[in-house]
Design a protein around this motif. Structure first.
Motif, PDB file in Angstrom:
ATOM      1  N   ALA A 117       2.156   7.191  -6.887  1.00 32.62           N
ATOM      2  CA  ALA A 117       1.300   8.339  -7.177  1.00 32.62           C
ATOM      3  C   ALA A 117       2.060   9.650  -6.976  1.00 32.62           C
ATOM      4  N   GLU A 118       2.834   9.722  -5.913  1.00 35.73           N
ATOM      5  CA  GLU A 118       3.603  10.941  -5.635  1.00 35.73           C
ATOM      6  C   GLU A 118       4.659  11.192  -6.709  1.00 35.73           C
TER       7      GLU A 118
ATOM      8  N   SER B  29      -3.454  11.672  -9.349  1.00 33.05           N
ATOM      9  CA  SER B  29      -2.113  12.092  -9.763  1.00 33.05           C
ATOM     10  C   SER B  29      -1.887  11.901 -11.262  1.00 33.05           C
TER      11      SER B  29
ATOM     12  N   ARG C 179       1.194   4.423  -3.031  1.00 29.17           N
ATOM     13  CA  ARG C 179       1.137   5.866  -2.748  1.00 29.17           C
ATOM     14  C   ARG C 179       2.427   6.568  -3.199  1.00 29.17           C
ATOM     15  N   GLN C 180       3.545   5.887  -3.081  1.00 34.78           N
ATOM     16  CA  GLN C 180       4.788   6.475  -3.577  1.00 34.78           C
ATOM     17  C   GLN C 180       4.756   6.624  -5.094  1.00 34.78           C
TER      18      GLN C 180
ATOM     19  N   ASN D 169       0.826  -1.213   0.000  1.00 30.92           N
ATOM     20  CA  ASN D 169       0.000   0.000   0.000  1.00 30.92           C
ATOM     21  C   ASN D 169       0.859   1.261   0.000  1.00 30.92           C
ATOM     22  N   MET D 170       1.948   1.236   0.749  1.00 28.90           N
ATOM     23  CA  MET D 170       2.852   2.390   0.755  1.00 28.90           C
ATOM     24  C   MET D 170       3.515   2.556  -0.611  1.00 28.90           C
TER      25      MET D 170
ATOM     26  N   ILE E  34      -6.547   5.506  -5.758  1.00 32.15           N
ATOM     27  CA  ILE E  34      -5.392   6.121  -5.111  1.00 32.15           C
ATOM     28  C   ILE E  34      -4.522   6.835  -6.143  1.00 32.15           C
TER      29      ILE E  34
END
Length: 505
Positions: free
Chosen positions: A451-452, A471, A448-449, A444-445, A467
């Motif tokens: 996406a960033e 982005s 998100r990375q 999950n982390m 999620i």
């Protein structure tokens, strides 16, 4: 969702016969989770398992599912967790009875297949006609059709296209039960071409990774085949992992090259691609290279210790497509490796890898990769330029070393279509008995990375789209419109390819 179980069962029985539908708890339990370790967290029994044998039966089941608001999941190899039910009373369509190779066209080099044809099955028949197709990393028992719809990476993508680009004509039952034929199949009975003159909706059907059964059922597909100069049969003896396959030693050769830095290795990848040599080309972490070679967990750790000072290898495979090609490949490869500060490992040190060539061709040695820990999952998966992949790989490896040092991580990077872009998978090995929750958190982390950092992510599915979407231009909104338009009752394997709500339970 309120389902009259007996009414649905009776209709399924009427459609396929009493021998090919079941709601026996023991049978349903077998379909409650896949072999993917993370499936343990998503385990749920379906309501029914049905084995159709024809397009007409599949169409009738899909229409009935819409009428009674019952979810259904078409499954091929039953490997990915999206094959597991997300809602109660789900119908599992198991295609074991639809396992025919309908045609192998030697002139136009394609095969027309049903859903349960496996790579080993098709490869064996194609080789008799001087044709073949590479086996994906999921193994020779994988459904060819399902793998061409989902993912589709394989060991020869340096030369032979990623399977998203190898789909030809298609027979597709939409979530509504209507039949749509793509490519030349939309014009007549010949499936040899994907672009037309019928509609070309292959991007809608699968995109880069696939719809995971969320946009209906594909019941026929034509896939590309490629010239094969090797034997038409593989003779073997022994039992895995001691299995030995007889194979002409002059047909293919593997090389391992070592470089002082990963940057030097990536530069060498570019030069090898420009030279257009070889059939298979990978940049492998040492862990990835050792796992298929090891026949036990103990041997795996011994190999890691022996190669502890080496972080990665370039693995290069040359195929004998003409009498002089292998010698030419060797000379060009050696020159490129030396110009980029590397060196080739002596042949005698990689003899065990040479012996694994036929296993790679037939089964992709995928089972050996799972041996060391028991738990395996892809942490990050991207498609980008090789330089961009290298930058992101460094960041992701540092993250794992800092936050999840108990996991063993490994990766492979493949230049696709002679280096025009690359594909990478960074995976984790862990103990599923004690580290499963930690592995889920890690994944999950990672999403998100991505996406960033706005990476081109190849493994997103279901909830991950919501999620990542903001982005990436809010693409998830368009995907939801497609899902609602093609599957207005949300019965085709919800919540895939994206969650649009409605079903409860």
């Amino acid at each position: 969702m309120s389902v009259n179980h007996q009414i649905v069962y009776d209709l399924l029985e009427e459609t396929v016969g009493s021998d090919y539908v079941s709601d026996d708890p023991a049978v349903l339990e077998a379909y409650s989770r896949t072999g993917w370790i993370l499936g343990r967290k998503l385990k749920k029994r379906p309501g029914f398992v049905v084995l159709p044998c024809s397009v007409e039966e599949v169409q009738a089941i899909v229409r009935m599912a819409n009428k009674y608001d019952v979810p259904f999941i078409p499954v091929g190899s039953f490997l990915h967790w999206s094959c597991q039910p997300s809602y109660p009373e789900t119908i599992i369509l198991d295609f074991k009875r639809m396992d025919k190779i309908l045609k192998i066209d030697e002139k136009d080099k394609y095969a027309l297949i049903e859903p349960f044809v496996t790579y080993s099955q098709l490869q064996a028949e194609a080789m008799k006609k001087g044709l073949w197709l590479p086996v994906p990393s999921s193994g020779g028992n994988t459904s060819v059709l399902a793998n061409h719809l989902f993912c589709g990476s394989h060991f020869a993508m340096h030369r032979i296209p990623f399977y998203a680009r190898a789909v030809l004509g298609v027979e597709w039952i939409l979530p509504s039960g209507e039949i749509l034929k793509l490519g030349s199949a939309g014009y007549g009975d010949d499936y040899f071409w994907g672009e037309g003159p019928g509609p070309d909706l292959r991007g809608l059907m699968r995109g880069y990774v696939g719809a995971l059964g969320g946009l209906g059922v594909v019941t026929k597909m034509a896939v590309r085949l490629y010239p094969w100069t090797g034997p038409d049969k593989f003779h073997s003896r022994g039992v895995f992992p001691e299995k030995v396959v007889e194979f002409p030693k002059d047909l293919a050769k593997l090389y391992l090259a070592i470089f002082p830095t990963t940057e030097d290795a990536v530069n060498a990848l570019y030069e090898i691609c420009r030279a257009e040599i070889g059939m298979s080309l990978h940049l492998l972490s040492t862990t990835m290279a050792m796992a298929p070679m090891a026949k036990s967990r103990e041997e795996f750790y011994n190999l890691l210790q022996a190669f502890k000072d080496i972080s990665e290898f370039i693995l290069f495979m040359s195929f004998k497509t003409s009498p002089r090609v292998m010698e030419y490949d060797r000379k060009v490869l050696q020159k490129i490796v030396e110009e980029n500060k590397g060196y080739l490992i002596p042949d005698e040190m990689v003899e065990s890898l040479q012996e694994g060539i036929p296993e790679t061709i037939r089964s992709a040695v995928s089972m050996r990769i799972l041996n060391p820990m028991g738990g395996y999952d892809v942490f990050r998966s991207w498609a980008e330029s090789l330089d961009k992949l290298l930058d992101q790989l460094k960041q992701a490896k540092k993250f794992l070393d800092d936050k999840y040092s108990d996991f063993i991580h490994f990766y492979y990077m493949i230049p696709l279509e002679l280096g025009h872009y690359g594909h990478i998978e960074l995976s984790i090995l862990y103990d599923p008995m004690t580290q499963l929750d930690e592995a889920l958190e890690c994944q999950n982390m990672g999403i998100r990375q991505d996406a960033e950092q706005k990476m081109y992510v190849t493994g997103s599915a279901g909830p991950a789209h919501d999620i990542l979407g903001p982005s990436y231009g809010n693409y998830q909104l368009l995907l939801k419109k497609i899902k609602k338009k093609l599957d207005p009752n949300n019965v085709s394997n919800p919540p895939y390819p994206i969650d649009v709500g409605k079903n409860e339970g």
